[in-house]
Design an enzyme around this catalytic site. Structure first.
Site, PDB file in Angstrom:
ATOM      1  N   ARG A  74      -7.640  12.712  15.633  1.00 55.90           N
ATOM      2  CA  ARG A  74      -7.662  11.560  15.866  1.00 55.90           C
ATOM      3  C   ARG A  74      -9.440  11.781  16.435  1.00 55.90           C
ATOM      4  O   ARG A  74     -10.634  11.180  16.594  1.00 55.90           O
ATOM      5  CB  ARG A  74      -8.192  11.788  17.824  1.00 55.90           C
ATOM      6  CG  ARG A  74      -8.592  11.307  18.799  1.00 55.90           C
ATOM      7  CD  ARG A  74      -7.608  10.783  20.273  1.00 55.90           C
ATOM      8  NE  ARG A  74      -8.417  11.848  20.960  1.00 55.90           N
ATOM      9  CZ  ARG A  74      -7.823  12.433  22.183  1.00 55.90           C
ATOM     10  NH1 ARG A  74      -7.199  11.063  22.536  1.00 55.90           N
ATOM     11  NH2 ARG A  74      -8.149  13.610  22.223  1.00 55.90           N
ATOM     12  N   TYR A  75     -10.073  13.170  16.242  1.00 60.18           N
ATOM     13  CA  TYR A  75     -11.573  13.483  15.680  1.00 60.18           C
ATOM     14  C   TYR A  75     -11.455  14.022  14.374  1.00 60.18           C
ATOM     15  O   TYR A  75     -10.385  13.998  13.709  1.00 60.18           O
ATOM     16  CB  TYR A  75     -11.904  14.893  16.719  1.00 60.18           C
ATOM     17  CG  TYR A  75     -11.759  14.198  17.726  1.00 60.18           C
ATOM     18  CD1 TYR A  75     -13.134  13.874  18.588  1.00 60.18           C
ATOM     19  CD2 TYR A  75     -11.171  14.942  18.904  1.00 60.18           C
ATOM     20  CE1 TYR A  75     -12.195  13.733  19.910  1.00 60.18           C
ATOM     21  CE2 TYR A  75     -10.607  15.158  20.422  1.00 60.18           C
ATOM     22  CZ  TYR A  75     -11.430  14.315  20.985  1.00 60.18           C
ATOM     23  OH  TYR A  75     -11.692  14.158  21.865  1.00 60.18           O
ATOM     24  N   ARG A  78     -10.321  17.961  13.560  1.00 58.14           N
ATOM     25  CA  ARG A  78      -9.972  18.850  13.998  1.00 58.14           C
ATOM     26  C   ARG A  78      -8.471  18.005  13.732  1.00 58.14           C
ATOM     27  O   ARG A  78      -8.189  16.639  14.157  1.00 58.14           O
ATOM     28  CB  ARG A  78     -10.420  19.516  15.123  1.00 58.14           C
ATOM     29  CG  ARG A  78     -10.851  18.200  16.217  1.00 58.14           C
ATOM     30  CD  ARG A  78     -12.134  19.830  16.966  1.00 58.14           C
ATOM     31  NE  ARG A  78     -12.743  18.581  17.873  1.00 58.14           N
ATOM     32  CZ  ARG A  78     -13.530  17.351  17.402  1.00 58.14           C
ATOM     33  NH1 ARG A  78     -14.552  17.771  16.433  1.00 58.14           N
ATOM     34  NH2 ARG A  78     -14.064  16.811  19.012  1.00 58.14           N
ATOM     35  N   CYS A 118       8.522  23.473  27.029  1.00 59.17           N
ATOM     36  CA  CYS A 118       7.533  24.793  27.483  1.00 59.17           C
ATOM     37  C   CYS A 118       8.317  25.202  28.424  1.00 59.17           C
ATOM     38  O   CYS A 118       9.448  25.766  28.935  1.00 59.17           O
ATOM     39  CB  CYS A 118       6.611  23.961  28.616  1.00 59.17           C
ATOM     40  SG  CYS A 118       5.508  22.798  27.805  1.00 59.17           S
ATOM     41  N   CYS A 141       5.086  20.763  33.890  1.00 54.95           N
ATOM     42  CA  CYS A 141       4.049  20.772  35.526  1.00 54.95           C
ATOM     43  C   CYS A 141       4.086  19.066  35.380  1.00 54.95           C
ATOM     44  O   CYS A 141       4.496  18.273  34.626  1.00 54.95           O
ATOM     45  CB  CYS A 141       2.966  20.960  34.432  1.00 54.95           C
ATOM     46  SG  CYS A 141       2.501  22.724  34.146  1.00 54.95           S
ATOM     47  N   CYS A 185       2.105  16.894  33.130  1.00 49.20           N
ATOM     48  CA  CYS A 185       1.736  16.625  31.634  1.00 49.20           C
ATOM     49  C   CYS A 185       1.038  15.476  31.421  1.00 49.20           C
ATOM     50  O   CYS A 185       2.112  13.962  31.695  1.00 49.20           O
ATOM     51  CB  CYS A 185       3.129  17.050  31.509  1.00 49.20           C
ATOM     52  SG  CYS A 185       2.524  17.495  29.755  1.00 49.20           S
ATOM     53  N   ARG A 241       1.580  14.243  28.239  1.00 49.85           N
ATOM     54  CA  ARG A 241       2.278  14.307  27.367  1.00 49.85           C
ATOM     55  C   ARG A 241       4.107  14.199  28.105  1.00 49.85           C
ATOM     56  O   ARG A 241       5.116  14.541  27.478  1.00 49.85           O
ATOM     57  CB  ARG A 241       2.413  15.113  26.027  1.00 49.85           C
ATOM     58  CG  ARG A 241       1.511  14.905  25.242  1.00 49.85           C
ATOM     59  CD  ARG A 241       1.939  15.767  23.833  1.00 49.85           C
ATOM     60  NE  ARG A 241       0.339  15.383  23.673  1.00 49.85           N
ATOM     61  CZ  ARG A 241      -1.060  17.365  23.750  1.00 49.85           C
ATOM     62  NH1 ARG A 241       0.266  18.223  24.071  1.00 49.85           N
ATOM     63  NH2 ARG A 241      -2.107  16.916  23.726  1.00 49.85           N
ATOM     64  N   ASP A 256      -4.844  12.910  33.746  1.00 45.68           N
ATOM     65  CA  ASP A 256      -5.090  11.967  32.870  1.00 45.68           C
ATOM     66  C   ASP A 256      -3.769  10.337  34.175  1.00 45.68           C
ATOM     67  O   ASP A 256      -3.476  11.111  34.569  1.00 45.68           O
ATOM     68  CB  ASP A 256      -3.804  12.650  31.951  1.00 45.68           C
ATOM     69  CG  ASP A 256      -4.812  12.765  30.702  1.00 45.68           C
ATOM     70  OD1 ASP A 256      -5.794  12.337  30.324  1.00 45.68           O
ATOM     71  OD2 ASP A 256      -4.281  13.394  30.147  1.00 45.68           O
ATOM     72  N   ASP A 272     -10.282  12.791  29.662  1.00 45.72           N
ATOM     73  CA  ASP A 272     -10.007  12.346  28.054  1.00 45.72           C
ATOM     74  C   ASP A 272      -9.865  10.766  28.624  1.00 45.72           C
ATOM     75  O   ASP A 272      -9.304  10.291  29.267  1.00 45.72           O
ATOM     76  CB  ASP A 272      -8.476  12.607  27.914  1.00 45.72           C
ATOM     77  CG  ASP A 272      -8.877  13.291  26.647  1.00 45.72           C
ATOM     78  OD1 ASP A 272      -8.921  12.983  25.752  1.00 45.72           O
ATOM     79  OD2 ASP A 272      -7.887  14.524  26.618  1.00 45.72           O
ATOM     80  N   LYS A 318     -12.197  12.719  24.849  1.00 52.85           N
ATOM     81  CA  LYS A 318     -12.719  13.945  26.001  1.00 52.85           C
ATOM     82  C   LYS A 318     -14.413  13.483  25.715  1.00 52.85           C
ATOM     83  O   LYS A 318     -15.278  13.242  25.293  1.00 52.85           O
ATOM     84  CB  LYS A 318     -13.076  14.820  25.284  1.00 52.85           C
ATOM     85  CG  LYS A 318     -11.881  16.010  25.913  1.00 52.85           C
ATOM     86  CD  LYS A 318     -11.430  16.549  25.533  1.00 52.85           C
ATOM     87  CE  LYS A 318     -10.044  17.928  24.797  1.00 52.85           C
ATOM     88  NZ  LYS A 318      -9.847  17.811  24.040  1.00 52.85           N
TER      89      LYS A 318
HETATM   90  S1  SF4 Z   1       0.801  20.491  31.167  1.00 54.85           S
HETATM   91 FE1  SF4 Z   1       2.621  19.589  29.699  1.00 54.85          FE
HETATM   92  S2  SF4 Z   1       2.606  20.851  27.771  1.00 54.85           S
HETATM   93 FE2  SF4 Z   1       0.858  21.691  29.447  1.00 54.85          FE
HETATM   94  S3  SF4 Z   1       2.150  23.448  29.793  1.00 54.85           S
HETATM   95 FE3  SF4 Z   1       2.566  22.378  31.535  1.00 54.85          FE
HETATM   96  S4  SF4 Z   1       4.726  20.602  30.426  1.00 54.85           S
HETATM   97 FE4  SF4 Z   1       4.130  21.753  28.993  1.00 54.85          FE
END
Ligand code: SF4
Length: 394
Positions: free
Chosen positions: A117-118, A121, A130, A134, A137, A139, A298, A335, A342
């Site tokens: 995207r940038y 990088r 993971c 979270c 998250c 994603r 987000d 973002d 960002k």
């Molecule tokens: S924010 Fe998403 S990618 Fe990062 S540790 Fe938590 S669940 Fe995993």
């Protein structure tokens, strides 16, 4: 005074969490599904959590390491660590602003699993797993393997892309979390990237040191140190996550010569107040981690109950900048929804600028002038705030 507690405290895991399937990296385990919680542990789920737990459906799996589970007190349904990890019924709420891919990553993916995207990088999504998940998250559409999409990273195609795109000098490994891989796999992945001459800088975004500090072994640190310059961004949201075990894990990484930064997400009921954030950034410095970013949460599906106002984020940054060590002040960013990248969010410190002077405000609200050297007129700033000469501080 700042203190560090041990993660082997009186949380629920010591009161009956079974070790179970879900082996990670060097053999540590985690709680990975409702069936892996025994009756004592499910009893700590508040009503609102239990409803979320049953209705999580295809959003994001529940998984949490024993270390992190231990940090959740039995009797506080609004505990800041519980709010991050245990599903709540609010996840089923739909906000008109919610999106599956709020950062527009899928539309910037020239190769499956590689986001470009940038200009110089890339973000390399090396896994969808993971150590713990979270609830906010960004994603969650792919992470944990039960979301609405699947991640099928094409490693060989990604390496070929990187070899031919000589403008890419910086690769960020994320996902998911690369540090759940075995030592051998991490070494091979980093070695493959290091073999591409124009890649100068490697970064890993990880929450493993926080969720699973025992994974940060001397052997892993030695492997990471072979691939310098390599930096690590960890992800800590609340000061209680910085236990003695986590501090020691972060010190092992720092002693391996790895610069450490932290990315926090501003979350309602977790860290959306100045005192919590100030304690967090001070503890991070004591763990040799530079607070790097605070992200506005987000617009991810089902996260509206965790989002705060942007005004709250600005208030926190205003309460830090100038009031504590500069190294402790992270950059607050949004973002930009849809893939804008960002964007730093700062209250106006430049009040006025022309080819004769710049008028600036300090952290106390006092106003100062600095003479402009003239010459280059190409940079033009609009005044961000009304000011009058009589407010000038002298
Ligand atoms: S924010 Fe998403 S990618 Fe990062 S540790 Fe938590 S669940 Fe995993």
């Amino acid at each position: 005074m700042i203190t560090f507690a041990t993660g082997k405290g009186d949380g629920p895991a010591t009161a009956g969490l079974r070790r179970n399937s879900g082996t990670i990296g060097n053999g540590s385990s985690r709680t990975g599904s409702p069936l892996s919680l025994n009756s004592k542990n499910t009893s700590i789920l508040a009503k609102r959590n239990a409803a979320g737990f049953c209705s999580q459906g295809d959003k994001l799996a529940l998984a949490i390491t024993p270390h992190f589970f231990n940090l959740i007190p039995r009797d506080d349904p609004d505990d800041p660590i519980r709010r991050q990890m245990i599903p709540r019924i609010e996840e089923t709420w739909k906000s008109p602003y919610d999106m599956a891919d709020p950062c527009g990553e899928d539309s910037h993916m020239p190769v499956p699993g590689l986001v470009h995207r940038y200009p110089d990088r890339v973000l390399f999504l090396v896994t969808d797993r993971c150590a713990s998940y979270c609830r906010y998250c960004t994603r969650s559409r792919v992470v944990s393997g039960v979301g609405e999409q699947e991640l099928h990273t094409d490693f060989e195609e990604a390496f070929r892309y990187l070899e031919t795109h000589t403008e890419v000098r910086d690769v960020l490994l994320s996902g998911g979390d690369a540090l759940i891989f075995s030592d051998d796999k991490i070494d091979k992945l980093l070695s493959r990237l290091r073999a591409i001459k124009h890649i100068e800088f490697l970064r890993i975004g990880t929450r493993v040191p926080i969720f699973l500090p025992q994974r940060i072994t001397p052997e892993l640190c030695a492997i990471l140190a072979k691939h310098h310059p390599l930096w690590i961004s960890v992800h800590v949201n609340h000061p209680r996550e910085l236990t003695i075990e986590v501090k020691e894990a972060l010190e092992r990484l720092a002693n391996a010569g790895i610069p450490l930064g932290n990315q926090s997400v501003l979350l309602a009921g977790v860290n959306d107040d100045l005192e919590t954030m100030k304690t967090l950034v001070h503890k991070l410095l004591m763990c040799r981690v530079r607070p790097y970013y605070i992200y506005q949460c987000d617009l991810i599906n089902g996260s509206s109950h965790l989002r705060t106002s942007v005004a709250k984020g600005i208030e926190i940054i205003e309460g830090l900048r100038g009031h504590t060590t500069g190294y402790a002040v992270p950059q607050y960013v949004i973002d930009a929804p849809g893939g804008g990248g960002k964007v730093p969010i700062n209250l106006g410190y430049i009040l006025y600028h022309d080819n004769e002077k710049i008028v600036i405000r300090n952290y106390e609200g006092k106003i100062f002038e600095y003479p402009e050297s003239g010459g280059d007129q190409s940079v033009q700033f609009a005044p961000q705030r009304e000011y009058h000469d009589e407010y000038l501080y002298s």
